[in-house]
Design an enzyme around this catalytic site. Structure first.
Site, PDB file in Angstrom:
ATOM      1  N   HIS A 196       0.360  -0.483  18.250  1.00  0.00           N
ATOM      2  CA  HIS A 196      -1.221  -1.589  18.626  1.00  0.00           C
ATOM      3  C   HIS A 196      -1.719  -0.414  18.941  1.00  0.00           C
ATOM      4  O   HIS A 196      -2.366  -0.095  19.137  1.00  0.00           O
ATOM      5  CB  HIS A 196      -0.325  -2.481  20.163  1.00  0.00           C
ATOM      6  N   ARG A 303      -6.637 -11.292   5.433  1.00  0.00           N
ATOM      7  CA  ARG A 303      -5.234 -11.262   6.051  1.00  0.00           C
ATOM      8  C   ARG A 303      -5.003 -11.762   6.406  1.00  0.00           C
ATOM      9  O   ARG A 303      -4.807 -12.022   8.182  1.00  0.00           O
ATOM     10  CB  ARG A 303      -4.524  -9.960   6.493  1.00  0.00           C
ATOM     11  N   ARG A 339      -7.012 -14.382   1.585  1.00  0.00           N
ATOM     12  CA  ARG A 339      -5.331 -14.253   1.558  1.00  0.00           C
ATOM     13  C   ARG A 339      -4.349 -15.193   2.133  1.00  0.00           C
ATOM     14  O   ARG A 339      -4.364 -14.892   2.969  1.00  0.00           O
ATOM     15  CB  ARG A 339      -4.502 -13.101   1.280  1.00  0.00           C
ATOM     16  N   GLU A 438       0.435  -5.849  -6.333  1.00  0.00           N
ATOM     17  CA  GLU A 438       0.957  -5.241  -5.903  1.00  0.00           C
ATOM     18  C   GLU A 438       2.210  -4.260  -6.758  1.00  0.00           C
ATOM     19  O   GLU A 438       2.657  -3.508  -5.132  1.00  0.00           O
ATOM     20  CB  GLU A 438       0.701  -5.651  -4.263  1.00  0.00           C
ATOM     21  N   ASN A 461      -2.011  -0.319  -1.420  1.00  0.00           N
ATOM     22  CA  ASN A 461      -0.951   0.217  -0.612  1.00  0.00           C
ATOM     23  C   ASN A 461       0.142  -0.050  -1.057  1.00  0.00           C
ATOM     24  O   ASN A 461       1.350   0.921  -1.035  1.00  0.00           O
ATOM     25  CB  ASN A 461      -1.449  -0.518   0.618  1.00  0.00           C
ATOM     26  N   ARG A 472       5.402   2.886   2.976  1.00  0.00           N
ATOM     27  CA  ARG A 472       4.741   3.488   3.150  1.00  0.00           C
ATOM     28  C   ARG A 472       4.095   3.799   4.135  1.00  0.00           C
ATOM     29  O   ARG A 472       3.538   4.121   4.438  1.00  0.00           O
ATOM     30  CB  ARG A 472       3.218   2.152   3.155  1.00  0.00           C
ATOM     31  N   CYS A 509      -8.264  -3.946  -3.258  1.00  0.00           N
ATOM     32  CA  CYS A 509      -8.587  -4.235  -1.776  1.00  0.00           C
ATOM     33  C   CYS A 509      -7.951  -3.128  -0.499  1.00  0.00           C
ATOM     34  O   CYS A 509      -7.680  -3.087   0.433  1.00  0.00           O
ATOM     35  CB  CYS A 509      -8.670  -5.325  -1.558  1.00  0.00           C
TER      36      CYS A 509
HETATM   37  C1  PEP Z   1      -1.943  -3.543  -0.295  1.00  0.00           C
HETATM   38  O1  PEP Z   1      -1.271  -3.445  -0.273  1.00  0.00           O
HETATM   39  O2  PEP Z   1      -2.853  -3.251  -0.261  1.00  0.00           O
HETATM   40  C2  PEP Z   1      -2.809  -4.896   0.498  1.00  0.00           C
HETATM   41  C3  PEP Z   1      -4.384  -4.826   0.879  1.00  0.00           C
HETATM   42  O3  PEP Z   1      -2.733  -5.466   1.426  1.00  0.00           O
HETATM   43  P1  PEP Z   1      -1.163  -4.776   2.949  1.00  0.00           P
HETATM   44  O4  PEP Z   1      -1.815  -3.825   3.287  1.00  0.00           O
HETATM   45  O5  PEP Z   1      -1.842  -6.001   3.481  1.00  0.00           O
HETATM   46  O6  PEP Z   1       0.513  -5.033   2.234  1.00  0.00           O
HETATM   47 MG    MG Z   2       0.105  -5.314   0.344  1.00  0.00          MG
END
Ligand code: PEP
Ligand code: MG
Length: 597
Positions: A196, A303, A339, A438, A461, A472, A509
């Site tokens: 946080h 999101r 989303r 993804e 990501n 990640r 994104c």
């Molecule tokens: C991603 O995976 O790049 C993405 C935008 O979704 P999140 O970061 O919310 O998993």
């Molecule tokens: Mg993602």
């Protein structure tokens, strides 16, 4: 002698100032036994401390400053909820009763036990919640000891103009006073990327670095320190040469920020006249203020899962409809991509119970969870469809890995529409649908998936995580997380080429889209729609304005052909050496740049 500590940069800029240490009161805990006849009084003392803590948190929640980070209210609510947890409220009273010990020591024993339990949790998100627990306990503890826990004690009068806070961790309550304060920077020893502190820190406009490990131990009160929020460094006792150097860097940073702010209303167009769309990633309707301030081209990723988190009950269709409508109305005609809930993995809602899963990132996550809970899924899509009467909205499905899943999503969407027709409720009939790319599976079968949807959005990501087999959120393998790995570049190029051939809209994104060091790479591959945090928009736009697509298309070729990840970095560096206008020249030129329509 100067010492440099390296951590995770959270918010940009450089500050030079005097350290103020926020010490933990849990460090020095009194321990004594009590008599049988004093047990009730000791329990009462503990209960009063809990009551006082609750009162303070409620007061904080009702006095949230307007300019505080948007997630603050939710975090304070989370702390209030922890105050109802039997582990914190009931178990210490049992210890007081059974072991006849003072309340402080009982709370300390219980905290140590809970900390151990948190430490054994592998899930990064839940692991981070240990710090929330510690922050709440710390506050109860201070109330027990009669210490001043009012965060307004962090107010202006105790600080000089150059105060830099050094803390183990900062609670949401502490951070909310920063905006109106003279604190020029903050650093913490704890906190990971999903903590946080990190989320709130990003929303504040002061240099900050977290995860420094030893700052509180190495820095002394009132000592001179430098916080470099760009590179994530804390320098203790800097010498004159370092101070001079960092003063220069701070001036340059501020001048650059001023220049960037002039680009707000400038159209994002390359030197050779190619328009690029800059869209926003948001997680709450409150983010729309920054979206509009930066004149973005719309919302490329909402999101929605954040609406489902930090609460004990599910939002019903009406609540969801109200939230989605608010965003769409604030977007004033610009497109909004919603989303559907991307839950699971590191985003576990409490109402769903503990998802027992050996490998959460490969488990029931994203659209898989939605398809396993069709009623929830359709409720959400009904709410989005209804909100669609207020403006252009598109549905985006996360974590797709096969055409079968897309067909299932479409069939649930059809059922959702039928239920609205049956209920005689207005909705957007021709809503556009899209999928997140993804997973390597989605990337490699993109031609099959694109037949079903109107657009795709690449979540780099996760695409990087799944392609390179690198968690990640795991600091230990952070060096292996390489957005420029040839495998990623080839996948991106492949996705772009297929989408272009099939005449479908494609955007990015993931965080890559908002990192200015990748802008020229993405433009060179072919992308023209980039969705990012609003704080990154101007630095990305700056690169777009200085780029030339025709040249980039040739310059990118070595990167597309390359198969060596180390060489990729060298080639990217080369690509980023700008041949076009320098910033200086551009400053004079700003007035002649085309305005956004
Ligand atoms: C991603 O995976 O790049 C993405 C935008 O979704 P999140 O970061 O919310 O998993
Ligand atoms: Mg993602």
């Amino acid at each position: 002698m100067s010492i440099a500590l390296y951590g995770v940069p959270i918010s940009g800029g450089i500050a030079i100032g005097r350290a103020h240490l926020l010490q933990q009161s849990m460090d020095d805990v009194p321990h004594y036994e009590i008599n049988e006849e004093d047990v009730d009084g000791e329990i009462k003392r503990f209960e009063n401390a809990i009551k006082e803590t609750r009162r303070q948190l409620e007061q904080l929640r009702t006095n949230i400053p307007e300019n505080a980070p948007t997630e603050l209210g939710a975090f304070i609510s989370l702390h209030l909820m922890l105050l109802n947890d039997a582990n914190i409220v009931r178990d210490p009273t049992e210890l007081i009763k059974n072991q006849k010990i003072n309340a402080e020591w009982a709370l300390r024993l219980q905290t140590d036990k809970l900390s151990e339990q948190f430490d054994s949790i592998e899930d990064a998100y839940l692991h981070e919640r240990k710090n929330d627990m510690l922050q709440v306990v710390e506050r109860v503890f201070k109330n027990l000891r009669g210490q001043d826990t009012d965060p307004s004690s962090l107010q202006n009068d105790i600080f000089d103009d150059d105060t830099i806070l050094i803390a183990a961790d900062l609670s949401p309550a502490d951070t909310m006073f920063f905006k109106n304060n003279r604190i020029v920077a903050f650093v913490t020893d704890l906190g990971g990327q999903t903590s946080h502190t990190a989320i709130l820190g990003r929303g504040m406009d002061i240099p900050s670095v977290i995860s420094l490990n030893h700052a509180l131990r190495l820095v002394h009160e009132d000592e001179l320190v430098i916080v470099d929020g760009i590179d994530g460094v804390l320098i203790v006792q800097p010498d004159e040469i370092l101070i001079k150097e960092y003063r220069k860097r701070a001036r340059e940073y501020r001048a650059h920020q001023r220049d960037l702010s002039k680009l707000r209303n400038t159209a994002a167009m390359t030197q050779d006249g190619v328009a690029v769309e800059i869209l926003a990633n948001i997680s709450s309707p409150d983010d729309m203020v920054a979206v509009n301030k930066n004149a973005s081209d719309g919302v490329g990723l909402y999101r929605s899962e954040f609406l489902f988190m930090n609460r004990d009950t599910l939002p019903d269709e009406e609540e969801q409809y109200q939230v989605y409508s608010k965003i769409i109305k604030k977007a004033a005609g610009k497109p909004v991509v919603i989303r559907t809930m991307d839950l699971g993995a590191d985003k576990n809602p409490r109402w769903f119970g503990q998802i027992d899963c050996p490998n959460p990132a490969l488990g029931l996550t994203g659209v898989r969870l939605s398809l396993a809970e069709p009623v929830l899924f359709r409720t959400q899509m009904c709410a989005i469809l209804r909100a669609g009467v207020h403006g252009p909205v598109q549905i985006l499905w996360p974590m797709i890995s096969s055409a079968f899943e897309v067909r299932q999503c479409l069939s649930h969407l059809r059922i959702a529409k039928e239920s609205l027709i049956e209920r005689n409720v207005d909705f957007l009939e021709n809503i556009e649908t899209g999928i997140m790319v993804e997973t390597p599976a989605a990337a490699l079968t993109i031609n099959a998936l694109l037949k079903y949807v109107d657009f795709i959005s690449i979540g780099t990501n996760d695409l990087i995580q799944y392609t390179l087999a690198v968690d990640r959120g795991d600091k230990a393998v952070a060096d292996f997380y390489q957005p420029t790995h040839p495998a990623i570049i080839k996948l991106l190029r492949h996705i772009y080429k297929v989408a272009q051939r099939m005449n479908k809209s494609v955007s990015i994104c993931g965080e890559m889209a908002g990192d200015a060091s990748f802008t020229r790479l993405l433009l060179g591959i072919g992308f023209r729609r980039l969705s990012m945090q609003t704080t990154n928009m101007l630095s990305v736009k700056e690169i777009i304005l200085s780029s030339n697509i025709e040249k980039l298309e040739t310059q990118i070729l070595p990167l597309l052909k390359n198969d060596d990840s180390e060489r990729s970095l060298e080639l990217l560096k080369k690509l980023n050496i700008r041949e076009e206008l320098t910033l200086e020249a551009k400053k004079e030129d700003l007035s002649s740049l085309p305005e956004k329509k």
